[in-house]
Design an enzyme around this catalytic site. Structure first.
Site, PDB file in Angstrom:
ATOM      1  N   CYS A  20      64.546  41.983  15.707  1.00 43.31           N
ATOM      2  CA  CYS A  20      64.278  41.147  14.517  1.00 43.31           C
ATOM      3  C   CYS A  20      64.270  41.991  13.241  1.00 43.31           C
ATOM      4  O   CYS A  20      65.219  41.964  12.454  1.00 43.31           O
ATOM      5  CB  CYS A  20      62.940  40.413  14.656  1.00 43.31           C
ATOM      6  SG  CYS A  20      62.867  39.265  16.059  1.00 43.31           S
ATOM      7  N   ARG A  21      63.197  42.742  13.023  1.00 41.95           N
ATOM      8  CA  ARG A  21      63.020  43.401  11.718  1.00 41.95           C
ATOM      9  C   ARG A  21      63.916  44.612  11.503  1.00 41.95           C
ATOM     10  O   ARG A  21      64.578  44.720  10.460  1.00 41.95           O
ATOM     11  CB  ARG A  21      61.544  43.817  11.541  1.00 41.95           C
ATOM     12  CG  ARG A  21      60.607  42.635  11.413  1.00 41.95           C
ATOM     13  CD  ARG A  21      59.164  43.048  11.588  1.00 41.95           C
ATOM     14  NE  ARG A  21      58.891  43.475  12.966  1.00 41.95           N
ATOM     15  CZ  ARG A  21      57.766  43.991  13.388  1.00 41.95           C
ATOM     16  NH1 ARG A  21      56.776  44.192  12.519  1.00 41.95           N
ATOM     17  NH2 ARG A  21      57.603  44.318  14.657  1.00 41.95           N
TER      18      ARG A  21
ATOM     19  N   ASP B  74      55.694  40.955  11.943  1.00 41.72           N
ATOM     20  CA  ASP B  74      56.531  40.563  13.064  1.00 41.72           C
ATOM     21  C   ASP B  74      56.806  39.051  13.013  1.00 41.72           C
ATOM     22  O   ASP B  74      55.867  38.256  13.090  1.00 41.72           O
ATOM     23  CB  ASP B  74      55.756  40.926  14.344  1.00 41.72           C
ATOM     24  CG  ASP B  74      56.557  40.682  15.592  1.00 41.72           C
ATOM     25  OD1 ASP B  74      57.638  40.077  15.493  1.00 41.72           O
ATOM     26  OD2 ASP B  74      56.087  41.111  16.656  1.00 41.72           O
TER      27      ASP B  74
END
Ligand code: 4NP
Length: 160
Positions: free
Chosen positions: A15-16, A127
């Site tokens: 994701c990040r 997150d």
């Protein structure tokens, strides 16, 4: 000619950190510095090794012109600590997990991404995995802000 190798790090690398990698690559290419600033990403965890970025991250990034589809999850490896000049982490848990496996002489390479932000004063990139789509938009907003600041800092380092 000197160069700088940067590795963006989060927990899962789906994701990040792939989002940050893609945003930074875009800014570095636009600045014609792709041969001087090398970019990668990795996770502290091993759950998503070999996996493409999360569909929600890919979709949000695509809307802004970033292609995450060719990236694949990988875990930080012992050899990375000598290879990279900087580890840019998303939150304090990433910093702690990375510090725990990082040889002491390399620990000052670990920095929080949001240290480089100029518009957003939040300390970390939260997150987005267990939340909704808006979390992925926020990740990109934060990455765009902080990667521009990071590029400015790296330019200064390259010309020092
Ligand atoms: P990331 O997000 O660290 O930004 O890639 C996460 C992805 C997966 C998990 C947690 C965070 N997970 O628990 O599987």
């Amino acid at each position: 000619m000197n160069s700088i190798a940067v590795c963006f790090v989060c927990l899962g690398n789906i994701c990040r950190s792939p989002s940050a990698e893609a945003v930074m690559r875009d800014r570095v290419e636009r600045a014609k510095l792709a041969d001087r600033i090398l970019i990668d990403s990795a996770g502290t965890g091993d759950w998503h090794i070999g996996a493409p970025p999360d569909e929600r991250a890919q979709k949000a990034a695509k809307k802004r012109g970033y292609d995450l589809s060719t990236l694949r999850g990988r875990q930080v490896a012992a050899a990375d600590f000598a290879r990279f000049d900087l580890f840019i982490v998303m939150d304090d848990a990433n910093a702690a997990a990375l510090t725990a496996v990082c040889p002491p002489e390399y620990r000052d390479k670990i920095r929080l991404l949001m240290e480089f932000a100029t518009r957003d004063d939040e300390r970390v990139v939260v997150d987005p995995y267990f939340g909704g789509e808006e979390g992925f938009e926020k990740v990109l907003d934060q990455c765009e802000d902080a990667c521009e600041g990071l590029l400015k800092a790296l330019r200064a380092q390259l010309s020092a």
